[in-house]
Scaffold this motif. Structure first.
Motif, short mmCIF file in Angstrom:
data_model
loop_
_atom_site.label_atom_id
_atom_site.label_comp_id
_atom_site.label_asym_id
_atom_site.label_seq_id
_atom_site.Cartn_x
_atom_site.Cartn_y
_atom_site.Cartn_z
N UNK A 476 -80.30 -155.69 99.86
CA UNK A 476 -80.96 -155.67 101.40
C UNK A 476 -80.95 -157.10 102.09
N UNK A 477 -80.52 -158.11 101.00
CA UNK A 477 -80.62 -159.34 101.92
C UNK A 477 -79.17 -160.32 101.78
N UNK A 478 -78.38 -159.69 101.04
CA UNK A 478 -76.98 -160.33 100.90
C UNK A 478 -76.19 -160.05 101.87
N UNK A 479 -75.27 -160.94 102.22
CA UNK A 479 -74.38 -160.99 103.45
C UNK A 479 -73.20 -160.97 103.02
N UNK A 480 -72.60 -159.83 102.51
CA UNK A 480 -71.21 -159.50 101.94
C UNK A 480 -70.33 -158.96 102.89
N UNK A 481 -69.22 -159.58 103.32
CA UNK A 481 -68.63 -158.73 104.53
C UNK A 481 -67.34 -158.28 103.98
N UNK A 482 -66.75 -157.15 103.83
CA UNK A 482 -65.48 -156.92 103.11
C UNK A 482 -64.10 -157.08 104.28
N UNK A 483 -63.20 -157.77 103.65
CA UNK A 483 -62.14 -157.83 104.68
C UNK A 483 -61.76 -156.35 105.41
N UNK A 484 -61.57 -156.41 106.72
CA UNK A 484 -61.27 -155.49 107.58
C UNK A 484 -62.30 -154.53 107.74
N UNK A 485 -63.50 -154.89 107.22
CA UNK A 485 -64.78 -154.15 107.34
C UNK A 485 -66.13 -154.63 107.97
N UNK A 486 -67.09 -154.05 107.63
CA UNK A 486 -68.42 -154.75 108.28
C UNK A 486 -69.57 -154.45 107.11
N UNK A 487 -70.60 -155.19 107.23
CA UNK A 487 -71.68 -155.36 106.57
C UNK A 487 -72.88 -155.23 107.34
N UNK A 488 -74.00 -154.46 106.99
CA UNK A 488 -75.21 -154.69 108.07
C UNK A 488 -76.34 -155.00 107.27
N UNK A 489 -77.27 -156.09 107.73
CA UNK A 489 -77.98 -156.63 106.96
C UNK A 489 -79.50 -156.72 107.94
N UNK A 490 -80.52 -156.35 107.41
CA UNK A 490 -81.83 -156.57 108.51
C UNK A 490 -82.21 -157.96 108.71
N UNK A 491 -82.46 -158.52 109.88
CA UNK A 491 -82.93 -159.85 110.39
C UNK A 491 -84.41 -159.69 110.44
N UNK A 528 -89.38 -157.25 115.97
CA UNK A 528 -89.61 -158.50 114.89
C UNK A 528 -88.59 -158.04 113.60
N UNK A 529 -87.65 -156.94 113.85
CA UNK A 529 -86.80 -156.64 112.99
C UNK A 529 -85.43 -156.10 113.52
N UNK A 530 -84.51 -156.38 113.24
CA UNK A 530 -83.29 -155.82 113.57
C UNK A 530 -82.11 -155.67 112.80
N UNK A 531 -81.20 -154.56 112.76
CA UNK A 531 -80.23 -154.75 112.09
C UNK A 531 -79.01 -155.66 112.64
N UNK A 532 -78.31 -156.59 111.93
CA UNK A 532 -77.36 -157.29 112.53
C UNK A 532 -76.23 -156.74 111.68
N UNK A 533 -74.91 -156.77 112.43
CA UNK A 533 -73.76 -156.58 111.87
C UNK A 533 -72.61 -157.52 111.64
N UNK A 534 -72.27 -157.98 110.51
CA UNK A 534 -71.01 -158.94 110.51
C UNK A 534 -69.66 -158.05 110.07
N UNK A 535 -68.73 -158.61 110.95
CA UNK A 535 -67.59 -157.66 110.97
C UNK A 535 -66.20 -159.01 110.56
N UNK A 536 -65.33 -158.54 109.56
CA UNK A 536 -64.35 -159.62 109.12
C UNK A 536 -62.96 -159.11 109.52
N UNK A 537 -62.11 -159.45 110.21
CA UNK A 537 -60.89 -158.88 110.43
C UNK A 537 -60.06 -158.82 109.21
#
Length: 817
Positions: A476-491, A528-537
């Motif tokens: 739920x709190x780890x920010x692990x972004x796969x190459x060429x993909x995305x991961x979503x975490x709540x902030x 006061x909470x939102x999903x945030x997405x990290x995207x890696x090329x």
């Protein structure tokens, strides 16, 4: 007040901790410490540490030169909450000569995961490893291990049926310091149990006579500090043991034994940023020492070392110091903001500072005493001069007051004993800010500092998973972004004390690696909470980075915004953490590509209030990947519920996931994502799993197509009746809609299944009651409406009706005769 259903929901959510292992990646780091300016081989062991790639440190001064997997432990070690320690990783840490002393938090990146956090300690002294091979081998003075002054002893207490005692022999000269600091609770990396140790230290002469002792210290809480000036040349003993016996192995400690001075507090305990302040170092057995301290240019916490193995905490502010006038009853303060400094020197002592303030001003008043390691337990009051009663009385702080938003309320922190308030004077005038020890105590080291500054608008970001004991939860709190993909975490967001900005917010990321970007939906007012997405090329190399997330006001108003994540290390069972670590950066890792991707079809229709929506989900499997995949929503808007976790079998690649909305769901368009993982490892915290998520998709929540209203209806046993609903059309639809009547009692059924179309004014159900229909009044009648739009069915529940079931007429007549 919490409802029974709310409590039941919490219990249900907590259930996985009982039936599923609560396993962290890193369970032990050995050795626990290294001297700066050296290179140290360190073994990290725990669970799911295969294919290690790199170590990420949160503080400067350490580099990992090498990381490689070792053979698994010959015997697995059972963990307190299930699972086993079995994996080992060998690391080589290069510690710079100017590396900051103290604990350095770290994480290990493997091919598929970023581990839970652990720590490694850096010392100024060379590290000596206790030589005791068998419990009791160094318990007597004749068997004490000889060490040199200026040594950090890495030892452990192994109390199995008998209490363990460790003795060390040193040589010293008359007038020389003998100072010992024992780090144990502070050093622990244990998440559960096996660290409920409260050690004490005694300084003895060569014959075993006690010269000094300490169990607990105001500066280090359960970890002891003892210091003395040696009375003569000769040999002395340092004894380390448990204060209260607890059976159990592996109580590690780091004992810093040297001839350094050991003051316990500085006065004043801070000053203005970018200046030098003259301080008195208090509490050393040789007496007070004067020192000029150069302060950094940035306000906040500051550590003063001055030859000690651990620092004296100090504060840096943007404004001048005001020192108490010991000759006067009250100390006059020329203007606010200011930092008020003094000492509650004796029992019953009380200090007061007079300030001028105006109605409408807003001041943040923060006391620093226990948080500086002083024994003072402060209480403050603010009272207008001449008034009968105080406007403010405070003795403790909330987590929010102290800015510890990411922490569990079960965590024990000494700064929580320091009050912090927002003060708004009720009228213009002179006010007295008074401080005393709430127990009526005092001594020459009971130093305090009161910072009074203007309230600023502040909204901070933090990562926290609401799981048992607030332990770190990578799923739920780890920010692990796969190459060429995305991961979503709540902030999560937290308002600073006195914050007045309630408008829309944007999140901005700092420190992202090249080729990685963040997608953050704009946050609505009050959200006061939102999903945030990290995207890696696809071409971004696997790596680690430290990032921060900042809140920005959409209207351009200045905001203070910090980042925070907390990691508790539990000193005993039940969740009360004796030690915790708070970081001001988030760890992000770009991972090697996972063996699958997950996709969701963009819904073409809205989710209606009191309705349901089914989404089509697809898992794209890489060749050879034939495993189950779990997926779920980790965030949905208020008033919306996502279907519980779905497991897609290895032989399938398509599934569904339902959403339902209540009347509390606010109409609008939201960005959502579905997160997915492999099913190996541990479900609860997510260790041992590979994760990815869908891209964001838009979910529109809309008002229902119609609203229904009915009058109470009655039906007799053996007869028929009509339940009539008046239709109010909210928005247009095409074709005919179907309706189902819900909430009928046993023995009552619908004779027809009516449909309705746009423009219809009523919806009529014909019902029939059998002779066995349950008598009484039923208040939960409602309708389920199904509308077809763009090839999808939309279901909505609405309306609230009443039905009374009466006896048959014949039965009534018979009864009356």
């Amino acid at each position: 007040m919490r409802t029974f259903s709310h409590i039941l929901g919490l219990l249900c959510f907590a259930a996985p901790a009982v039936v599923n292992a609560m396993v962290h990646h890193i369970e032990a780091v050995t050795p626990r410490a290294g001297q700066r300016g050296t290179t140290v081989e360190v073994v990290i062991d725990g669970a799911y540490l295969k294919d290690p790639r790199e170590v990420l440190f949160f503080r400067p001064g350490i580099k990992c030169l090498e990381v490689k997997a070792l053979p698994p432990l010959e015997r697995k070690v059972s963990l307190h909450h299930g699972g086993y320690r079995e994996d080992q990783v060998l690391c080589r840490f290069e510690i710079a000569p100017d590396c900051p002393l103290g604990l350095h938090p770290l994480k290990l990146r493997t091919a598929t995961e970023l581990t839970t956090l652990s720590t490694f300690a850096v010392t100024a002294y060379p590290v000596y490893h206790e030589q005791e091979q068998k419990q009791g081998a160094n318990d007597a003075a004749s068997a004490a291990e000889a060490i040199a002054l200026g040594t950090s002893v890495h030892g452990r207490i192994d109390s199995v049926r008998l209490s363990d005692v460790d003795l060390y022999r040193i040589s010293g000269k008359a007038g020389q310091h003998l100072s010992v600091e024992v780090d144990s609770v502070w050093l622990t990396e244990r998440h559960y149990a096996e660290s409920e140790f409260d050690l004490m230290v005694r300084l003895l002469d060569a014959n075993g006579k006690e010269l000094a002792r300490n169990d607990d210290s105001a500066l280090h809480l359960q970890d002891p500090i003892a210091s003395m000036v040696l009375p003569k040349d000769g040999e002395y003993l340092v004894e380390i043991k448990q204060r209260v016996f607890k059976d159990g192995p592996r109580c590690y400690y780091l004992a810093h034994i040297g001839d350094h001075p050991r003051p316990l507090v500085a006065y004043p305990a801070g000053g203005k940023a970018g200046t030098s302040v003259q301080t008195a170092l208090l509490g050393d057995p040789e007496g007070e020492v004067k020192q000029s301290v150069s302060l950094p240019a940035m306000a906040g916490d500051f550590s003063l070392y001055n030859k000690m193995p651990s620092p004296l905490p100090m504060r840096v502010s943007a404004y001048d110091n005001v020192l108490e006038d010991r000759a006067a009853e009250e100390t006059h303060v020329k203007a606010l903001p200011a930092a008020l400094n003094g000492i509650i020197e004796a029992a019953g002592d009380s200090d007061a500072f007079t300030v001028s303030a105006k109605k409408g001003e807003r001041w943040h008043v923060k006391v620093f005493a226990r948080s500086l390691g002083t024994p003072l337990d402060p209480r403050i009051s603010i009272q207008r001069v001449g008034a009968e009663n105080a406007e403010v009385n405070a003795d403790d702080a909330t987590l929010e007051d102290r800015g510890l938003y990411a922490m569990s309320r079960a965590i024990q922190r000494k700064e929580m004993m320091d009050p912090a308030i927002v003060w708004e004077p009720k009228e213009d005038g002179e006010y007295a800010i008074s401080i005393t020890d709430m127990r009526g105590l005092g001594d020459p080291t009971s130093v305090y500092r009161i910072e009074v500054d203007a309230v600023l608008d502040e909204i901070d970001t933090f990562l926290q998973a609401r799981v048992i004991d607030m332990v770190e939860c990578p799923r739920l709190t780890g920010i692990t972004v796969p190459q060429g993909g995305q991961w979503t975490v709540n902030v999560n967001l937290a308002d600073g004390p006195g914050n007045t900005y309630k408008g829309e917010l944007d999140l901005v990321a700092h420190g992202l690696p090249k080729g990685v970007r963040m997608i953050a939906p704009r946050m609505r007012a009050g959200q006061r909470q939102t999903p945030v997405q990290f995207v890696a090329e696809a071409g971004v190399k696997p790596q680690c980075a430290l990032i921060t997330l900042e809140c920005k006001a959409v209207d351009g108003r200045p905001l203070v915004s910090r980042s925070q994540q907390s990691f508790p290390f539990l000193g005993h069972s039940g969740g009360r953490a004796w030690h915790s670590f708070v970081v001001d950066h988030y760890a992000l890792a770009v991972m090697e590509p996972p063996p699958f991707a997950i996709e969701v079809a963009q819904p073409q229709i809205p989710l209606s209030q009191n309705g349901e929506l089914t989404l089509a989900v697809k898992v794209v499997r890489q060749p050879g990947f034939k495993e189950d995949v779990e997926y779920q929503f980790d965030w949905v808007p208020n008033g919306v519920e996502g279907e519980p976790t779905i497991t897609l079998p290895a032989d399938k690649s398509e599934g569904t996931l339902r959403l339902s909305a209540s009347t509390a769901a606010a109409p609008g368009t939201y960005q959502l994502a579905i997160t997915a993982s492999t099913v190996g490892g541990e479900y609860y915290l997510g260790t041992g799993r590979t994760r990815t998520s869908t891209k964001f998709f838009d979910l529109t929540i809309a008002q229902p197509y119609i609203a229904l209203k009915s009058n109470p209806t009655a039906v007799r046993r053996g007869e028929k009746a009509q339940v009539v609903w008046d239709i109010e059309h909210k928005k247009p639809f095409e074709g005919e809609a179907e309706a189902v009547l819900l909430g009928l009692p046993k023995g009552v059924s619908v004779v027809n299944a009516p449909k309705f179309k746009p423009g219809d004014k009523q919806l009529i159900f014909e019902i029939a009651a059998t002779n066995d229909a349950l008598l009484g009044q039923y208040k939960e009648l409602s309708c389920e409406i199904t509308v077809s739009e763009r090839g999808q069915q939309i279901r909505q529940r609405m309306g609230k009706g009443i039905l009374r079931v009466d006896p048959a007429i014949a039965q009534t007549s018979s009864t009356s005769r």
